[in-house]
Design an enzyme around this catalytic site. Sequence first.
Site, PDB file in Angstrom:
ATOM      1  CE1 TYR A 159      -3.472   2.755   1.032  1.00 23.32           C
ATOM      2  CE2 TYR A 159      -1.992   3.207   2.862  1.00 23.32           C
ATOM      3  CZ  TYR A 159      -3.074   3.553   2.091  1.00 23.32           C
ATOM      4  OH  TYR A 159      -3.773   4.696   2.373  1.00 23.32           O
ATOM      5  CB  VAL A 160       3.621   2.328   2.230  1.00 28.42           C
ATOM      6  CG1 VAL A 160       4.714   3.380   2.213  1.00 28.42           C
ATOM      7  CG2 VAL A 160       2.811   2.423   3.515  1.00 28.42           C
TER       8      VAL A 160
END
Length: 219
Positions: A131-132
């Site tokens: 996600y990051v």
Amino acid sequence: MHIAIVGGHGKVALRLHPLLAQAGHTPVALVRNNAYRDELHGLGAEVRILDIENANAAAFAAAFAGCDAVVFAAGGGPDGNIVRKRTVDLEGSLKSIDGARQAGVTRFVQVSAIGVDNPPPRDRGEVWRAYVEAKRDADAALRASGLDWTIIRPGRLTDDEATGLVALGPHVPRGDVTRADVAAVLAAVLENDDTAGHQWNLVGGDTTVPEAVAGALAA
């Protein structure tokens, strides 16, 4: 303005549509499920169908036709399917950027996440890391796109009521922020072309949204 909202049924988008409509704009909610149409119309939004994960950039461009700005507010979230962090958070953004260029839309506002330029702790797990990294790479692509971009990087999102008070700036530390306050900041930056070319962290604070935007621009 007609403002295309990618991820038009997301939790931030649902709070953004009425703010834009109240300001005299037409939010254009891009969603893949026609069942949302009545709900979105009730919030003042026009509805267009777009499957973020399966459409190509040309389909994004067609969905942006007649719009003056694009807001990328879609996301697979920090939990769940690791594959969707790429297909939604990264590839959805890349296709939105390409589609905006094809459609001749230069104004582009992106919802990212605070701290994504820093490697995530290993104990957060592979889904969180994906996600990051997806948000980080999407932001880098937008900054290099040549569009009139603004990137808003909220802290941990909550569903609490709007406070109208935030902290906004490039070095604001981590914290919580309501989705309603994120929507208010997005509406504010869309009204101000001087916010183009800026990337700001956003958390709850003690400054009104107009003052926070003005302060971030003056910093």
